[in-house]
Design a protein around this motif. Structure first.
Motif, PDB file in Angstrom:
ATOM      1  N   PHE A 127     -42.675   5.402 -33.077  1.00  0.00           N
ATOM      2  CA  PHE A 127     -42.211   4.169 -32.438  1.00  0.00           C
ATOM      3  C   PHE A 127     -43.393   3.265 -32.092  1.00  0.00           C
ATOM      4  O   PHE A 127     -43.326   2.045 -32.277  1.00  0.00           O
ATOM      5  N   PHE A 128     -44.474   3.871 -31.595  1.00  0.00           N
ATOM      6  CA  PHE A 128     -45.668   3.075 -31.279  1.00  0.00           C
ATOM      7  C   PHE A 128     -46.265   2.480 -32.547  1.00  0.00           C
ATOM      8  O   PHE A 128     -46.662   1.307 -32.574  1.00  0.00           O
ATOM      9  N   VAL A 129     -46.339   3.279 -33.607  1.00  0.00           N
ATOM     10  CA  VAL A 129     -46.863   2.793 -34.885  1.00  0.00           C
ATOM     11  C   VAL A 129     -46.018   1.635 -35.415  1.00  0.00           C
ATOM     12  O   VAL A 129     -46.540   0.687 -36.012  1.00  0.00           O
ATOM     13  N   SER A 130     -44.710   1.691 -35.179  1.00  0.00           N
ATOM     14  CA  SER A 130     -43.802   0.681 -35.729  1.00  0.00           C
ATOM     15  C   SER A 130     -43.732  -0.602 -34.893  1.00  0.00           C
ATOM     16  O   SER A 130     -43.000  -1.527 -35.263  1.00  0.00           O
ATOM     17  N   LEU A 131     -44.480  -0.691 -33.812  1.00  0.00           N
ATOM     18  CA  LEU A 131     -44.424  -1.892 -32.967  1.00  0.00           C
ATOM     19  C   LEU A 131     -44.730  -3.185 -33.733  1.00  0.00           C
ATOM     20  O   LEU A 131     -44.088  -4.208 -33.481  1.00  0.00           O
ATOM     21  N   PRO A 132     -45.695  -3.187 -34.669  1.00  0.00           N
ATOM     22  CA  PRO A 132     -45.940  -4.446 -35.393  1.00  0.00           C
ATOM     23  C   PRO A 132     -44.719  -4.979 -36.123  1.00  0.00           C
ATOM     24  O   PRO A 132     -44.506  -6.209 -36.160  1.00  0.00           O
ATOM     25  N   VAL A 133     -43.909  -4.103 -36.707  1.00  0.00           N
ATOM     26  CA  VAL A 133     -42.755  -4.578 -37.469  1.00  0.00           C
ATOM     27  C   VAL A 133     -41.565  -4.885 -36.561  1.00  0.00           C
ATOM     28  O   VAL A 133     -40.540  -5.401 -37.027  1.00  0.00           O
ATOM     29  N   GLN A 134     -41.700  -4.583 -35.266  1.00  0.00           N
ATOM     30  CA  GLN A 134     -40.703  -5.006 -34.294  1.00  0.00           C
ATOM     31  C   GLN A 134     -41.150  -6.297 -33.607  1.00  0.00           C
ATOM     32  O   GLN A 134     -40.488  -7.338 -33.718  1.00  0.00           O
ATOM     33  N   ILE A 135     -42.288  -6.236 -32.944  1.00  0.00           N
ATOM     34  CA  ILE A 135     -42.785  -7.383 -32.179  1.00  0.00           C
ATOM     35  C   ILE A 135     -43.120  -8.548 -33.094  1.00  0.00           C
ATOM     36  O   ILE A 135     -42.984  -9.717 -32.712  1.00  0.00           O
ATOM     37  N   GLY A 136     -43.551  -8.256 -34.319  1.00  0.00           N
ATOM     38  CA  GLY A 136     -43.909  -9.315 -35.261  1.00  0.00           C
ATOM     39  C   GLY A 136     -42.749 -10.196 -35.669  1.00  0.00           C
ATOM     40  O   GLY A 136     -42.950 -11.235 -36.315  1.00  0.00           O
ATOM     41  N   GLN A 137     -41.529  -9.835 -35.309  1.00  0.00           N
ATOM     42  CA  GLN A 137     -40.350 -10.630 -35.669  1.00  0.00           C
ATOM     43  C   GLN A 137     -40.041 -11.724 -34.654  1.00  0.00           C
ATOM     44  O   GLN A 137     -39.127 -12.532 -34.866  1.00  0.00           O
ATOM     45  N   PHE A 138     -40.814 -11.777 -33.552  1.00  0.00           N
ATOM     46  CA  PHE A 138     -40.507 -12.724 -32.481  1.00  0.00           C
ATOM     47  C   PHE A 138     -41.514 -13.877 -32.445  1.00  0.00           C
ATOM     48  O   PHE A 138     -42.696 -13.683 -32.146  1.00  0.00           O
ATOM     49  N   GLY A 139     -41.047 -15.089 -32.755  1.00  0.00           N
ATOM     50  CA  GLY A 139     -41.826 -16.301 -32.539  1.00  0.00           C
ATOM     51  C   GLY A 139     -43.078 -16.436 -33.382  1.00  0.00           C
ATOM     52  O   GLY A 139     -43.374 -15.616 -34.243  1.00  0.00           O
ATOM     53  N   VAL A 140     -43.831 -17.513 -33.099  1.00  0.00           N
ATOM     54  CA  VAL A 140     -45.094 -17.806 -33.780  1.00  0.00           C
ATOM     55  C   VAL A 140     -46.191 -17.962 -32.743  1.00  0.00           C
ATOM     56  O   VAL A 140     -46.000 -18.591 -31.702  1.00  0.00           O
ATOM     57  N   SER A 141     -47.356 -17.386 -33.004  1.00  0.00           N
ATOM     58  CA  SER A 141     -48.474 -17.495 -32.087  1.00  0.00           C
ATOM     59  C   SER A 141     -48.959 -18.940 -32.005  1.00  0.00           C
ATOM     60  O   SER A 141     -49.094 -19.621 -33.022  1.00  0.00           O
TER      61      SER A 141
END
Length: 266
Positions: free
Chosen positions: A119-133
């Motif tokens: 789950f920790f490893v997969s955070l980029p493919v979860q959090i990366g779906q929200f908004g633009v920096s």
């Protein structure tokens, strides 16, 4: 975002507990390895399904990690099914002193632990779906240079994993190679093309995620993956086993790079 991630963790935990229950029934904890890829991809799919709208980045991250996870899962299924429990879990079962102790220990030390790590490893493919920096000067819905670099690195990693696994599979199918060490193809450039590929895949996915609003929070995820691949359950553990099985492995180690692909020394 936090609510979606919390739901994702609950679903992941339920999936791993279900896998544990099946492993107890069939007396084979190795099934956790087969589902490692799919369970790393599952939170991305759940995030995508829960979002009301889908950006190009969200769909890209979900598609890429599903491609990686399903390929790995299918490969490990075809390789492991019917071959009994992996030696690592057999050893854990023996050290536990019996199946009754191992059943509960495998729940905490194997299945729940892998749930947390995946789950920790997969955070980029979860959090990366929200908004633009706000640090990147391009409209929402588009990709920047960092994302395209991430796609390229992901592709390199996936190729190394898939080709390396295929070459090893074909090598083992040839009866003439029984008892021999695989040192050809990509295995002549790195002793672990599959582990290098895994590291590249998650580095690439994280680069794509870094262009999202909260992507900077995910930079430790590929670092954890690389740590486990290189120092913990991957390269370090496997090489100890390989050194015992193949007398020529020490010579192979001197000739071929341990992780990052390099031309073999002569």
């Amino acid at each position: 975002m936090l609510q979606i991630i919390a739901i994702n963790f609950g679903i992941s935990l339920a999936a791993f507990i279900a896998l544990w229950a099946i492993s107890v029934k069939i007396r084979n904890a190795s099934i956790v390895d087969i589902f490692w890829g799919p369970t790393c991809a599952l939170p991305a799919l759940m995030t995508w399904l829960q979002l009301g709208h889908h950006s190009l980045r969200a769909t890209l991250l979900t598609a890429l990690v599903l491609l990686w996870g399903m390929r790995l899962g299918l490969y490990l299924f075809s390789r492991n099914i019917g071959h009994g429990e992996d030696f690592r879990y057999v050893r854990m079962r023996e050290k536990a002193g019996g199946d009754k102790v191992f059943v509960m220990r495998s729940l905490t030390h194997v299945f729940i632990l892998q749930c947390v790590i995946s789950f920790f490893v997969s955070l980029p493919v979860q959090i990366g779906q929200f908004g633009v920096s706000p640090w990147f000067l391009f409209p929402e819905g588009e990709l920047g240079a960092l994302a395209y670099a991430g796609i390229a690195i992901f592709a390199i990693g996936l190729i190394f994993e898939a080709v390396g696994d295929f070459q090893l599979q074909q090598f083992k199918k040839d009866p003439a190679n029984k008892g021999k060490l695989m040192d050809r193809g990509l295995w002549g450039w790195t002793r672990h093309p599959n582990y290098f590929g895994d590291a590249a895949v998650w580095t690439g996915l994280t680069l794509i995620a870094l262009e999202s609003q909260w992507g900077f929070l995910t930079i430790l995820s590929p670092a954890l993956m690389i740590y486990f691949l290189y120092h913990a359950s991957g390269k370090a553990l496997l090489e100890r086993s390989m050194s015992r099985r193949y007398p020529e492995y020490e010579t192979y180690k001197k000739r071929v790079s341990g992780f990052f692909p390099l031309p073999p020394s002569r």
